[in-house]
Design a protein around this motif. Structure first.
Motif, PDB file in Angstrom:
ATOM      1  N   ARG A 168     -11.426   9.100   1.365  1.00  0.00           N
ATOM      2  CA  ARG A 168     -10.969   7.708   1.459  1.00  0.00           C
ATOM      3  C   ARG A 168     -10.646   7.153   0.072  1.00  0.00           C
ATOM      4  N   GLU A 169     -11.482   7.463  -0.909  1.00  0.00           N
ATOM      5  CA  GLU A 169     -11.234   6.988  -2.277  1.00  0.00           C
ATOM      6  C   GLU A 169      -9.964   7.600  -2.856  1.00  0.00           C
ATOM      7  N   ALA A 170      -9.727   8.885  -2.556  1.00  0.00           N
ATOM      8  CA  ALA A 170      -8.507   9.543  -3.033  1.00  0.00           C
ATOM      9  C   ALA A 170      -7.270   8.913  -2.396  1.00  0.00           C
ATOM     10  N   LYS A 171      -7.360   8.592  -1.115  1.00  0.00           N
ATOM     11  CA  LYS A 171      -6.244   7.942  -0.415  1.00  0.00           C
ATOM     12  C   LYS A 171      -6.008   6.541  -0.977  1.00  0.00           C
ATOM     13  N   GLU A 172      -7.076   5.835  -1.279  1.00  0.00           N
ATOM     14  CA  GLU A 172      -6.937   4.496  -1.851  1.00  0.00           C
ATOM     15  C   GLU A 172      -6.287   4.573  -3.235  1.00  0.00           C
ATOM     16  N   MET A 173      -6.671   5.561  -4.023  1.00  0.00           N
ATOM     17  CA  MET A 173      -6.064   5.747  -5.349  1.00  0.00           C
ATOM     18  C   MET A 173      -4.584   6.102  -5.203  1.00  0.00           C
ATOM     19  N   GLU A 174      -4.269   6.919  -4.206  1.00  0.00           N
ATOM     20  CA  GLU A 174      -2.872   7.279  -3.951  1.00  0.00           C
ATOM     21  C   GLU A 174      -2.060   6.023  -3.598  1.00  0.00           C
ATOM     22  N   LEU A 175      -2.640   5.125  -2.807  1.00  0.00           N
ATOM     23  CA  LEU A 175      -1.965   3.872  -2.471  1.00  0.00           C
ATOM     24  C   LEU A 175      -1.716   3.037  -3.720  1.00  0.00           C
ATOM     25  N   MET A 176      -2.703   2.944  -4.572  1.00  0.00           N
ATOM     26  CA  MET A 176      -2.566   2.122  -5.775  1.00  0.00           C
ATOM     27  C   MET A 176      -1.457   2.647  -6.693  1.00  0.00           C
ATOM     28  N   GLN A 177      -1.217   3.952  -6.673  1.00  0.00           N
ATOM     29  CA  GLN A 177      -0.215   4.563  -7.541  1.00  0.00           C
ATOM     30  C   GLN A 177       1.125   4.807  -6.840  1.00  0.00           C
ATOM     31  N   LEU A 178       1.216   4.461  -5.559  1.00  0.00           N
ATOM     32  CA  LEU A 178       2.401   4.774  -4.763  1.00  0.00           C
ATOM     33  C   LEU A 178       3.639   4.035  -5.260  1.00  0.00           C
ATOM     34  N   LYS A 179       4.719   4.782  -5.430  1.00  0.00           N
ATOM     35  CA  LYS A 179       6.041   4.250  -5.782  1.00  0.00           C
ATOM     36  C   LYS A 179       7.044   4.864  -4.816  1.00  0.00           C
ATOM     37  N   GLN A 180       8.126   4.156  -4.549  1.00  0.00           N
ATOM     38  CA  GLN A 180       9.120   4.635  -3.601  1.00  0.00           C
ATOM     39  C   GLN A 180       9.805   5.905  -4.094  1.00  0.00           C
ATOM     40  N   GLY A 181      10.189   5.933  -5.339  1.00  0.00           N
ATOM     41  CA  GLY A 181      10.860   7.113  -5.887  1.00  0.00           C
ATOM     42  C   GLY A 181      12.084   7.480  -5.066  1.00  0.00           C
ATOM     43  N   SER A 182      12.176   8.728  -4.631  1.00  0.00           N
ATOM     44  CA  SER A 182      13.338   9.207  -3.881  1.00  0.00           C
ATOM     45  C   SER A 182      13.197   9.016  -2.369  1.00  0.00           C
ATOM     46  N   MET A 183      12.099   8.422  -1.921  1.00  0.00           N
ATOM     47  CA  MET A 183      11.911   8.190  -0.489  1.00  0.00           C
ATOM     48  C   MET A 183      12.841   7.072  -0.010  1.00  0.00           C
ATOM     49  N   SER A 184      13.221   7.143   1.248  1.00  0.00           N
ATOM     50  CA  SER A 184      13.947   6.026   1.856  1.00  0.00           C
ATOM     51  C   SER A 184      12.948   4.891   2.077  1.00  0.00           C
ATOM     52  N   VAL A 185      13.448   3.710   2.387  1.00  0.00           N
ATOM     53  CA  VAL A 185      12.556   2.583   2.666  1.00  0.00           C
ATOM     54  C   VAL A 185      11.675   2.909   3.866  1.00  0.00           C
ATOM     55  N   ALA A 186      12.237   3.543   4.878  1.00  0.00           N
ATOM     56  CA  ALA A 186      11.452   3.898   6.071  1.00  0.00           C
ATOM     57  C   ALA A 186      10.319   4.865   5.713  1.00  0.00           C
ATOM     58  N   GLU A 187      10.617   5.880   4.908  1.00  0.00           N
ATOM     59  CA  GLU A 187       9.587   6.847   4.497  1.00  0.00           C
ATOM     60  C   GLU A 187       8.523   6.180   3.634  1.00  0.00           C
ATOM     61  N   TYR A 188       8.966   5.337   2.700  1.00  0.00           N
ATOM     62  CA  TYR A 188       8.044   4.614   1.820  1.00  0.00           C
ATOM     63  C   TYR A 188       7.133   3.700   2.636  1.00  0.00           C
ATOM     64  N   THR A 189       7.701   2.991   3.593  1.00  0.00           N
ATOM     65  CA  THR A 189       6.920   2.089   4.445  1.00  0.00           C
ATOM     66  C   THR A 189       5.883   2.865   5.241  1.00  0.00           C
ATOM     67  N   ARG A 190       6.299   3.978   5.829  1.00  0.00           N
ATOM     68  CA  ARG A 190       5.379   4.815   6.623  1.00  0.00           C
ATOM     69  C   ARG A 190       4.216   5.305   5.761  1.00  0.00           C
ATOM     70  N   LYS A 191       4.526   5.803   4.580  1.00  0.00           N
ATOM     71  CA  LYS A 191       3.491   6.294   3.663  1.00  0.00           C
ATOM     72  C   LYS A 191       2.574   5.150   3.235  1.00  0.00           C
ATOM     73  N   PHE A 192       3.161   4.003   2.905  1.00  0.00           N
ATOM     74  CA  PHE A 192       2.409   2.826   2.479  1.00  0.00           C
ATOM     75  C   PHE A 192       1.434   2.389   3.586  1.00  0.00           C
ATOM     76  N   GLU A 193       1.934   2.275   4.808  1.00  0.00           N
ATOM     77  CA  GLU A 193       1.100   1.847   5.934  1.00  0.00           C
ATOM     78  C   GLU A 193      -0.017   2.854   6.218  1.00  0.00           C
ATOM     79  N   ASP A 194       0.310   4.141   6.165  1.00  0.00           N
ATOM     80  CA  ASP A 194      -0.718   5.172   6.388  1.00  0.00           C
ATOM     81  C   ASP A 194      -1.843   5.053   5.366  1.00  0.00           C
ATOM     82  N   LEU A 195      -1.486   4.868   4.111  1.00  0.00           N
ATOM     83  CA  LEU A 195      -2.498   4.773   3.061  1.00  0.00           C
ATOM     84  C   LEU A 195      -3.283   3.461   3.149  1.00  0.00           C
ATOM     85  N   CYS A 196      -2.653   2.405   3.631  1.00  0.00           N
ATOM     86  CA  CYS A 196      -3.351   1.119   3.787  1.00  0.00           C
ATOM     87  C   CYS A 196      -4.545   1.230   4.734  1.00  0.00           C
TER      88      CYS A 196
END
Length: 156
Positions: free
Chosen positions: A43-71
């Motif tokens: 859980r702590e690793a996932k939370e750290m991943e959320l804090m560092q998450l950037k869209q980069g080359s992901m589409s908005v849909a992919e970024y949103t999905r990843k963001f919501e999963d980590l939330c």
């Protein structure tokens, strides 16, 4: 709902929790489920991943999905959604690619769902513009092949 090992686990923990609390609240179930299937370190690793998450080359849909999963794993995003709405849209907005960030920030959107929607619209418009430019007569993209295609010479 639950299957296999999770169903067996739930039957045992349900009896135990009902002895002490009667009806089991969603937050209590979620807490017990996370303890069992997502150890603290995960859980702590996932939370750290959320804090560092950037869209980069992901589409908005992919970024949103990843963001919501980590939330789901973030302590910030637990409890009443109204309590973390501002944090959520600020974090999401800050992780957008520069071109999208520059387009949506002036809109002063202060709602996560609306921010996601507008970001998706901006991304879709940008794709349409690129496609239109590529298909325009005399476009450098159409003439690109003449520079890289073989010129009919025979090589031995």
């Amino acid at each position: 709902m639950l299957e296999g090992d999770a169903q067996h686990w739930w039957q045992g923990i349900q009896r135990l929790l009902q002895q002490y609390e009667g009806n089991i609240l969603w937050n209590v179930f979620k807490e017990e489920f996370y303890k069992k299937y997502f150890p603290r370190a995960t859980r702590e690793a996932k939370e750290m991943e959320l804090m560092q998450l950037k869209q980069g080359s992901m589409s908005v849909a992919e970024y949103t999905r990843k963001f919501e999963d980590l939330c789901h794993f973030s302590r910030v995003c637990q409890g009443n959604p109204a309590d973390f709405e501002e944090w959520k849209w600020l974090k999401f907005e800050g992780g957008l690619r520069e071109d999208l960030f520059n387009s949506v920030v002036p809109l002063e959107i202060q709602n996560f769902a609306e921010l996601v929607n507008k970001s998706q619209l901006v991304e879709d418009c940008a794709k349409k513009i690129v496609t239109a430019r590529m298909n325009r007569p005399g476009s450098s993209f159409q003439n690109y092949n003449q520079y890289i295609a073989p010129q009919g010479r025979k090589f031995k």
